[in-house]
Motif scaffolding. Sequence first.
Motif, PDB file in Angstrom:
ATOM      1  N   ALA A  70     -60.000  54.609  23.738  1.00 10.87           N
ATOM      2  CA  ALA A  70     -58.747  53.863  23.682  1.00 10.87           C
ATOM      3  C   ALA A  70     -58.940  52.399  23.326  1.00 10.87           C
ATOM      4  CB  ALA A  70     -58.012  53.963  25.021  1.00 10.87           C
ATOM      5  N   THR A  71     -60.112  51.826  23.658  1.00 12.64           N
ATOM      6  CA  THR A  71     -60.316  50.386  23.476  1.00 12.64           C
ATOM      7  C   THR A  71     -61.401  50.029  22.478  1.00 12.64           C
ATOM      8  OG1 THR A  71     -61.979  50.211  25.245  1.00 12.64           O
ATOM      9  CG2 THR A  71     -59.644  50.036  25.892  1.00 12.64           C
ATOM     10  N   GLY A  72     -62.351  50.935  22.264  1.00 16.23           N
ATOM     11  CA  GLY A  72     -63.488  50.627  21.395  1.00 16.23           C
ATOM     12  C   GLY A  72     -64.513  49.709  22.040  1.00 16.23           C
ATOM     13  N   LYS A  73     -64.394  49.489  23.347  1.00 13.40           N
ATOM     14  CA  LYS A  73     -65.290  48.553  24.031  1.00 13.40           C
ATOM     15  C   LYS A  73     -66.518  49.253  24.616  1.00 13.40           C
ATOM     16  CE  LYS A  73     -62.588  45.136  23.150  1.00 13.40           C
ATOM     17  NZ  LYS A  73     -62.997  44.111  22.157  1.00 13.40           N
ATOM     18  N   ARG A  74     -67.568  48.465  24.839  1.00 12.30           N
ATOM     19  CA  ARG A  74     -68.787  48.968  25.470  1.00 12.30           C
ATOM     20  C   ARG A  74     -68.479  49.356  26.916  1.00 12.30           C
ATOM     21  NH1 ARG A  74     -73.128  45.922  28.005  1.00 12.30           N
ATOM     22  NH2 ARG A  74     -71.970  44.044  27.462  1.00 12.30           N
TER      23      ARG A  74
END
Length: 286
Positions: A70-74
Motif C-alpha cells: 500500500a505504501t511502497g515503504k521499507r
Amino acid sequence: MEVMLEITPPSKRASQQQLASAVDRLAALVKSSGCVDSINIPEITEENHHGQPLYRNIDTREYGILLRKATGKRIIVNKVSAYLGSEPALEAWLDETAAKYGIHDIVLVGGNSPLRKYPGPTVTRANELASKRQGLNIGNICIPDRANELERILGKTQSGCKFFTTQILLESGQPSKLLEAYASECKKRNLKPAAFYLSFAPVASMLDIELFKWFGVAFPPETEDRLLKSQDLGKESVQISNEVFIGILRFEKEHSLGVPLHLNIEAIMMQNLHLAEEMLNTIKPK
C-alpha cells in the motif's frame, strides 16, 4: 536523517474490512506526510505466569506485506527471540522472514522479565545468529533509564546490532547522557556506533498516560503535570516531543558524538493517528 513510523498490528479478530480500512488510513498518512522512510511493526505479546506468550495480534510479517504493497515503504518487523523454543527455531524464522516475506530489517527483542529464564536465545545471542545471515539489518530496543543500559547496548552493538529504537521519550536529559557515554565507549572499544531512532508518541488522554506507564515509559512528574494542565493534551504532547527531539539533536551536535540519530513516530492507538500525523508534520527533520 530517516523517519520511521511505528504501527501496532491489528487484532487477529479484526475483520477483512477493518484490516483494509487500517491499511488505507496508514497509507493515506504516509502519503500526506511525505517524509516517512520506513514502517516499523512491533510484536505485541502478553505473558502468562509461566512466561508463555499469548499473541492477540496478526503476524507482523503478514501486516508488513500489506503495508509495503500500500505504501511502497521499507518494512521493519520485531520478533521476541526469547519466546522461540530454540536457536534453530529462531534461524528458521529469520530464513522464512527473508525468503518468504522479503523482509530484511528485523528488531530482535527480549522477554518481558529479566528474572525469568526463557526457552529462546537472548537478544545478544540472537544478534550473533542473525548477523551470520547475509543481507539482514538487525536492530534492538534501547531503554535509556534502564539499569546498566550502557553495557547492554554496547554488548548488543558488539553482537551485531546496527540500529536501536528507543523507548518512548518524554525528556532529553537521560537519553543525551546515555548517547554521550555510548559514543565515548565506542571510541575506546573501536566500535562503529549503531544508529538510534528516537521514539515519540502522542498522548491524547489520561488513559494514554496510564498506558505509557504500564509500558514502562519514564514519565517525569513535571511532564505529566504540564500535560494535565494544558487546554489541549494532544497538541501539548506534540509540542513536548518536539522540544525533547530538538534538545537531543542539539546535544549530539554540540558534543560531536558521531552517533547517527533518526526519528521514530509511534502510532500506538489508531484513534490517535491524527496526532501521529501532526507529530510527523511538526517534528520531522527540516
